[in-house]
Write an enzyme that holds these catalytic residues in place. Structure first.
Site, PDB file in Angstrom:
ATOM      1  N   HIS A   1      34.736  32.358  50.443  1.00  0.00           N
ATOM      2  CA  HIS A   1      35.046  33.150  49.253  1.00  0.00           C
ATOM      3  C   HIS A   1      34.093  32.767  48.132  1.00  0.00           C
ATOM      4  O   HIS A   1      33.701  31.594  48.002  1.00  0.00           O
ATOM      5  CB  HIS A   1      36.487  32.877  48.806  1.00  0.00           C
ATOM      6  CG  HIS A   1      36.769  33.223  47.369  1.00  0.00           C
ATOM      7  ND1 HIS A   1      36.792  32.266  46.364  1.00  0.00           N
ATOM      8  CD2 HIS A   1      37.033  34.403  46.759  1.00  0.00           C
ATOM      9  CE1 HIS A   1      37.072  32.852  45.216  1.00  0.00           C
ATOM     10  NE2 HIS A   1      37.215  34.141  45.424  1.00  0.00           N
TER      11      HIS A   1
ATOM     12  N   ASN B   1      33.348  33.971  43.812  1.00  0.00           N
ATOM     13  CA  ASN B   1      33.614  34.829  42.658  1.00  0.00           C
ATOM     14  C   ASN B   1      32.963  34.197  41.443  1.00  0.00           C
ATOM     15  O   ASN B   1      33.186  33.016  41.158  1.00  0.00           O
ATOM     16  CB  ASN B   1      35.121  34.970  42.409  1.00  0.00           C
ATOM     17  CG  ASN B   1      35.414  35.705  41.111  1.00  0.00           C
ATOM     18  OD1 ASN B   1      35.442  35.098  40.031  1.00  0.00           O
ATOM     19  ND2 ASN B   1      35.628  36.992  41.206  1.00  0.00           N
ATOM     20  N   TYR B   2      32.138  34.962  40.742  1.00  0.00           N
ATOM     21  CA  TYR B   2      31.617  34.537  39.446  1.00  0.00           C
ATOM     22  C   TYR B   2      31.844  35.665  38.459  1.00  0.00           C
ATOM     23  O   TYR B   2      31.666  36.846  38.794  1.00  0.00           O
ATOM     24  CB  TYR B   2      30.136  34.149  39.520  1.00  0.00           C
ATOM     25  CG  TYR B   2      29.964  32.827  40.235  1.00  0.00           C
ATOM     26  CD1 TYR B   2      30.254  31.626  39.587  1.00  0.00           C
ATOM     27  CD2 TYR B   2      29.541  32.775  41.559  1.00  0.00           C
ATOM     28  CE1 TYR B   2      30.139  30.413  40.245  1.00  0.00           C
ATOM     29  CE2 TYR B   2      29.416  31.569  42.223  1.00  0.00           C
ATOM     30  CZ  TYR B   2      29.720  30.387  41.556  1.00  0.00           C
ATOM     31  OH  TYR B   2      29.614  29.182  42.212  1.00  0.00           O
ATOM     32  N   ARG B   3      32.235  35.316  37.236  1.00  0.00           N
ATOM     33  CA  ARG B   3      32.687  36.320  36.287  1.00  0.00           C
ATOM     34  C   ARG B   3      32.376  35.894  34.850  1.00  0.00           C
ATOM     35  O   ARG B   3      32.137  34.712  34.562  1.00  0.00           O
ATOM     36  CB  ARG B   3      34.189  36.538  36.447  1.00  0.00           C
ATOM     37  CG  ARG B   3      35.007  35.258  36.330  1.00  0.00           C
ATOM     38  CD  ARG B   3      36.447  35.463  36.751  1.00  0.00           C
ATOM     39  NE  ARG B   3      37.227  34.230  36.653  1.00  0.00           N
ATOM     40  CZ  ARG B   3      37.373  33.350  37.622  1.00  0.00           C
ATOM     41  NH1 ARG B   3      36.789  33.555  38.799  1.00  0.00           N
ATOM     42  NH2 ARG B   3      38.099  32.270  37.456  1.00  0.00           N
TER      43      ARG B   3
ATOM     44  N   HIS C   1      29.176  21.565  50.429  1.00  0.00           N
ATOM     45  CA  HIS C   1      29.345  20.859  49.166  1.00  0.00           C
ATOM     46  C   HIS C   1      28.021  20.352  48.615  1.00  0.00           C
ATOM     47  O   HIS C   1      27.780  20.433  47.399  1.00  0.00           O
ATOM     48  CB  HIS C   1      30.329  19.706  49.344  1.00  0.00           C
ATOM     49  CG  HIS C   1      31.763  20.115  49.256  1.00  0.00           C
ATOM     50  ND1 HIS C   1      32.496  20.017  48.099  1.00  0.00           N
ATOM     51  CD2 HIS C   1      32.596  20.644  50.175  1.00  0.00           C
ATOM     52  CE1 HIS C   1      33.726  20.462  48.305  1.00  0.00           C
ATOM     53  NE2 HIS C   1      33.815  20.847  49.562  1.00  0.00           N
TER      54      HIS C   1
ATOM     55  N   ARG D   1      41.067  48.886  40.884  1.00  0.00           N
ATOM     56  CA  ARG D   1      41.144  49.664  42.116  1.00  0.00           C
ATOM     57  C   ARG D   1      41.800  48.811  43.206  1.00  0.00           C
ATOM     58  O   ARG D   1      41.260  47.781  43.622  1.00  0.00           O
ATOM     59  CB  ARG D   1      39.737  50.088  42.554  1.00  0.00           C
ATOM     60  CG  ARG D   1      39.715  50.974  43.792  1.00  0.00           C
ATOM     61  CD  ARG D   1      38.303  51.483  44.027  1.00  0.00           C
ATOM     62  NE  ARG D   1      38.243  52.411  45.144  1.00  0.00           N
ATOM     63  CZ  ARG D   1      37.864  52.064  46.379  1.00  0.00           C
ATOM     64  NH1 ARG D   1      37.537  50.810  46.639  1.00  0.00           N
ATOM     65  NH2 ARG D   1      37.819  52.967  47.337  1.00  0.00           N
ATOM     66  N   THR D   2      42.962  49.228  43.674  1.00  0.00           N
ATOM     67  CA  THR D   2      43.769  48.425  44.584  1.00  0.00           C
ATOM     68  C   THR D   2      43.027  48.097  45.873  1.00  0.00           C
ATOM     69  O   THR D   2      43.071  46.956  46.359  1.00  0.00           O
ATOM     70  CB  THR D   2      45.092  49.146  44.903  1.00  0.00           C
ATOM     71  OG1 THR D   2      45.792  49.397  43.678  1.00  0.00           O
ATOM     72  CG2 THR D   2      45.950  48.306  45.821  1.00  0.00           C
TER      73      THR D   2
END
Length: 348
Positions: free
Chosen positions: A126, A128-130, A160, A301-302
């Site tokens: 996984h 995610n960057y936001r 890692h 958006r689901t």
């Protein structure tokens, strides 16, 4: 996107700590580039599957593009999303952590992915960057984590080490805090186990104060961050550079693992265990994951929000791994926080 009249007026001690005038467009462009780079390499790696793209618009403001690969040679399902949304107010899940943003419009953009390989020896992963702006505050967040089904310590160490190298270019204490924060965040409280072997997790990084900005003041991440103390103020540009380097570290962190493990033979036992462990992924994403909660609370958006869920999964009542089995090793060692950077030394 927010217009100039809507863009928050941000005040800090010095203008150099403010977002650049073109901050939103620059971060948005990077997030789209990251999506392109990752999907291009994953298609080449898989060799069979192709990403299907859905572009979507959000009635309240913004939209995105969702890319999903199904039934590939390597990936049973892979989703890589880009989104850019704005609106009049943030949802409760964010305001609980940043109450000073109450009553302000917001802007948010990011890229996220979840890859579910077919071979049980290849781990799920996984990323995610936001980036957020809301009233008087702005911040970066995100991370990446690895979820193996069968334990290979060298794979966890490689993942890692690669992420640590990206962090170390910016500050030597980033990785130790973000690693502990990841172990804390990707934890299934009702199961008493981590989701996998972790990686990086960071949030509310606005260049001020301590590195850890999470909810547990007595946890390992907070304790370590408190020992480090507050860092000198870091600029918007410095944190944007950190997120760029961490995002681009994903492919070299993950692709070598896929190449090493995908050719390993497996049978029904390994496949059934993989499907059973995928159930933990579903449980975490539907119960705890803040990205899922944020997307649903902001009328995202689901289909794109739930693309992180695996295509096939199973649950089994009262499952217990056989003693001294690879499955038991996963539970006994790999689902507990470990010092993966020094794992070879720890085995001596």
């Amino acid at each position: 996107m927010l217009t100039n009249s809507q863009t928050p007026t941000l005040t800090t001690e010095s203008s150099k700590f403010l977002p650049a005038p073109d901050a939103q467009s620059r971060v948005s462009q990077f997030m789209k580039q990251l999506q392109d780079e990752i999907t291009n390499e994953l298609e080449a790696l898989d060799g069979v599957g192709k990403f299907m793209e859905d572009s979507w618009e959000r009635p309240e403001g913004g939209g995105g593009r969702s890319r999903v690969l199904r039934d590939g040679a390597i990936f049973e399902q892979a989703g890589v999303n880009f989104s850019e949304v704005w609106g009049s107010h943030l949802p409760p899940s964010i305001l609980a952590q940043r109450p000073e943003a109450t009553g302000h419009g917001f802007y948010a953009t990011g890229t996220s992915l979840v890859l579910h390989p077919r071979n049980p020896y290849v781990p799920t992963v996984h990323l995610n960057y936001r980036y957020f702006e809301a009233g008087p505050v702005w911040w970066f967040g995100g991370g990446a984590d690895l979820t193996p089904y069968y334990p290979f310590a060298e794979d966890a160490a490689h993942f890692h080490q690669t992420l640590k190298q990206a962090c170390d270019q910016h500050h030597p204490e980033y990785y130790p805090v973000f690693k502990r924060w990841c172990d804390e965040y990707f934890y299934l409280k009702h199961r008493g186990e981590t989701r996998g072997v972790g990686g990086l997790f960071l949030d509310y990084q606005d260049g001020q104060g301590a590195i850890y900005r999470g909810p547990d003041p007595k946890g390992e991440a907070a304790n370590y961050s408190n020992q480090v103390g507050a860092l000198p103020p870091r600029t918007w540009e410095q944190l944007f550079s950190l997120v760029q380097d961490c995002g681009r570290a994903f492919l070299p962190a993950y692709v070598p693992i896929v190449k090493k493990r995908n050719g390993m033979e497996y049978g029904d036992r390994q496949r059934n265990f993989q499907l059973y462990r995928r159930g933990r992924y579903v449980e975490f994403n539907l119960v705890y994951d803040r990205g899922t909660i944020f997307g649903l609370q902001t009328n995202g958006r689901t289909e794109s929000i739930l693309m992180s869920l695996p295509p096939l999964v199973r649950w089994e009542y009262g499952y217990q791994p056989e003693p001294n089995s690879p499955e038991a090793e996963l539970y006994e060692t790999f689902l507990k926080p470990q010092d993966w950077i020094n794992w070879k030394l720890n085995q001596q």
